[in-house]
Design a protein around this motif. Sequence first.
Motif, PDB file in Angstrom:
ATOM      1  N   PRO A  21      19.891 -65.362 -18.761  1.00  0.00           N
ATOM      2  CA  PRO A  21      21.001 -65.286 -17.802  1.00  0.00           C
ATOM      3  C   PRO A  21      20.609 -65.835 -16.439  1.00  0.00           C
ATOM      4  O   PRO A  21      19.461 -65.703 -15.996  1.00  0.00           O
ATOM      5  CB  PRO A  21      21.310 -63.788 -17.737  1.00  0.00           C
ATOM      6  CG  PRO A  21      20.041 -63.121 -18.136  1.00  0.00           C
ATOM      7  CD  PRO A  21      19.399 -64.027 -19.147  1.00  0.00           C
ATOM      8  N   ALA A  22      21.572 -66.439 -15.770  1.00  0.00           N
ATOM      9  CA  ALA A  22      21.327 -66.946 -14.415  1.00  0.00           C
ATOM     10  C   ALA A  22      20.886 -65.816 -13.486  1.00  0.00           C
ATOM     11  O   ALA A  22      20.150 -66.042 -12.519  1.00  0.00           O
ATOM     12  CB  ALA A  22      22.585 -67.624 -13.883  1.00  0.00           C
ATOM     13  N   SER A  23      21.321 -64.600 -13.787  1.00  0.00           N
ATOM     14  CA  SER A  23      20.980 -63.439 -12.954  1.00  0.00           C
ATOM     15  C   SER A  23      19.482 -63.119 -12.969  1.00  0.00           C
ATOM     16  O   SER A  23      18.999 -62.376 -12.106  1.00  0.00           O
ATOM     17  CB  SER A  23      21.765 -62.211 -13.411  1.00  0.00           C
ATOM     18  OG  SER A  23      21.491 -61.905 -14.773  1.00  0.00           O
ATOM     19  N   ALA A  24      18.736 -63.678 -13.906  1.00  0.00           N
ATOM     20  CA  ALA A  24      17.285 -63.487 -13.916  1.00  0.00           C
ATOM     21  C   ALA A  24      16.630 -64.149 -12.706  1.00  0.00           C
ATOM     22  O   ALA A  24      15.522 -63.789 -12.309  1.00  0.00           O
ATOM     23  CB  ALA A  24      16.679 -64.050 -15.202  1.00  0.00           C
ATOM     24  N   ASN A  25      17.313 -65.149 -12.148  1.00  0.00           N
ATOM     25  CA  ASN A  25      16.870 -65.839 -10.923  1.00  0.00           C
ATOM     26  C   ASN A  25      15.575 -66.623 -11.090  1.00  0.00           C
ATOM     27  O   ASN A  25      14.927 -66.970 -10.093  1.00  0.00           O
ATOM     28  CB  ASN A  25      16.735 -64.858  -9.748  1.00  0.00           C
ATOM     29  CG  ASN A  25      18.082 -64.426  -9.207  1.00  0.00           C
ATOM     30  OD1 ASN A  25      19.035 -65.205  -9.188  1.00  0.00           O
ATOM     31  ND2 ASN A  25      18.176 -63.175  -8.787  1.00  0.00           N
ATOM     32  N   LEU A  26      15.201 -66.939 -12.330  1.00  0.00           N
ATOM     33  CA  LEU A  26      14.032 -67.802 -12.518  1.00  0.00           C
ATOM     34  C   LEU A  26      14.294 -69.174 -11.920  1.00  0.00           C
ATOM     35  O   LEU A  26      13.442 -69.728 -11.213  1.00  0.00           O
ATOM     36  CB  LEU A  26      13.691 -67.935 -14.004  1.00  0.00           C
ATOM     37  CG  LEU A  26      12.488 -68.845 -14.298  1.00  0.00           C
ATOM     38  CD1 LEU A  26      11.204 -68.176 -13.819  1.00  0.00           C
ATOM     39  CD2 LEU A  26      12.387 -69.164 -15.787  1.00  0.00           C
ATOM     40  N   PHE A  27      15.469 -69.725 -12.181  1.00  0.00           N
ATOM     41  CA  PHE A  27      15.739 -71.064 -11.666  1.00  0.00           C
ATOM     42  C   PHE A  27      15.883 -71.067 -10.147  1.00  0.00           C
ATOM     43  O   PHE A  27      15.631 -72.079  -9.504  1.00  0.00           O
ATOM     44  CB  PHE A  27      16.978 -71.679 -12.322  1.00  0.00           C
ATOM     45  CG  PHE A  27      17.006 -73.172 -12.193  1.00  0.00           C
ATOM     46  CD1 PHE A  27      16.201 -73.962 -12.997  1.00  0.00           C
ATOM     47  CD2 PHE A  27      17.801 -73.791 -11.238  1.00  0.00           C
ATOM     48  CE1 PHE A  27      16.187 -75.344 -12.860  1.00  0.00           C
ATOM     49  CE2 PHE A  27      17.810 -75.172 -11.099  1.00  0.00           C
ATOM     50  CZ  PHE A  27      16.997 -75.950 -11.915  1.00  0.00           C
ATOM     51  N   ALA A  28      16.248 -69.932  -9.582  1.00  0.00           N
ATOM     52  CA  ALA A  28      16.288 -69.830  -8.118  1.00  0.00           C
ATOM     53  C   ALA A  28      14.891 -70.028  -7.537  1.00  0.00           C
ATOM     54  O   ALA A  28      14.730 -70.655  -6.470  1.00  0.00           O
ATOM     55  CB  ALA A  28      16.859 -68.488  -7.694  1.00  0.00           C
ATOM     56  N   MET A  29      13.888 -69.517  -8.236  1.00  0.00           N
ATOM     57  CA  MET A  29      12.509 -69.720  -7.787  1.00  0.00           C
ATOM     58  C   MET A  29      12.108 -71.182  -7.904  1.00  0.00           C
ATOM     59  O   MET A  29      11.430 -71.737  -7.034  1.00  0.00           O
ATOM     60  CB  MET A  29      11.565 -68.823  -8.594  1.00  0.00           C
ATOM     61  CG  MET A  29      11.687 -67.349  -8.265  1.00  0.00           C
ATOM     62  SD  MET A  29      10.366 -66.357  -9.027  1.00  0.00           S
ATOM     63  CE  MET A  29      10.991 -66.219 -10.708  1.00  0.00           C
ATOM     64  N   ILE A  30      12.524 -71.815  -9.000  1.00  0.00           N
ATOM     65  CA  ILE A  30      12.242 -73.241  -9.180  1.00  0.00           C
ATOM     66  C   ILE A  30      12.941 -74.048  -8.099  1.00  0.00           C
ATOM     67  O   ILE A  30      12.369 -74.984  -7.516  1.00  0.00           O
ATOM     68  CB  ILE A  30      12.683 -73.697 -10.583  1.00  0.00           C
ATOM     69  CG1 ILE A  30      11.829 -73.018 -11.644  1.00  0.00           C
ATOM     70  CG2 ILE A  30      12.596 -75.215 -10.710  1.00  0.00           C
ATOM     71  CD1 ILE A  30      12.311 -73.257 -13.060  1.00  0.00           C
TER      72      ILE A  30
END
Length: 220
Positions: A21-30
């Motif tokens: 899920p986008a809510s995991a915020n992994l891609f926000a870190m990237i």
Amino acid sequence: MLASLSHVRNWIFDLDNTLYPASANLFAMIDARIGEYVQRLLHCSPEEAHKVQKAYFHAHGATLYGLIEEHGTDPHDYLDYVHDVDMSVLEANEALVEALAHLPGRKLIFTNGDAPYAQKVLDRLGLGETFEAIHDIHATSYRPKPEPAAYQGLCDAYGLDPHASLFVEDMARNLGPAKAIGMTTVWIDNGSEQAPDADRSFIDYTITDLGAWLHSILES
């Protein structure tokens, strides 16, 4: 299997914000790491780096392609830097793992990231052995989704009939070229960043939870 999907033999999935899920915020870190990389490369302020990053992302589909074209950036150096993130935010979704295991046919990853990063993500999600192949940014010669050549290259590389293929993505615009060559398209509308273009005419299915949707079509 849902009758309208009985023709599907090839199940193709984006990676980031799709299999988790986008809510995991992994891609926000990237995304933050990309900004840092651009700032360091161009010796500019964080604000200017953000403008450049997003301009390349919207114009080219991935910031990397713009950096290669405009600044001769080494893709390996870039990818190693931006993918150096804490993956402990990811956890296995047992419903998704089970549904993917029961899908009939071939299963592949099609990502604008690279294969080593993708494999780490898949391992964290309990999906390390689920997919036949990872078609990554190196395989597309750094011309990312939504470049039409990237989709044809995927089909050519694995002998896929696009009319017997389904593609799942969180970035709506990346489904347009897939639909254009005959693929069935599924958009995960989960709050991830979208391009300015609001066209959704090429989307066959809009969902919010991949595991739940897969279970629903398998039980039909």
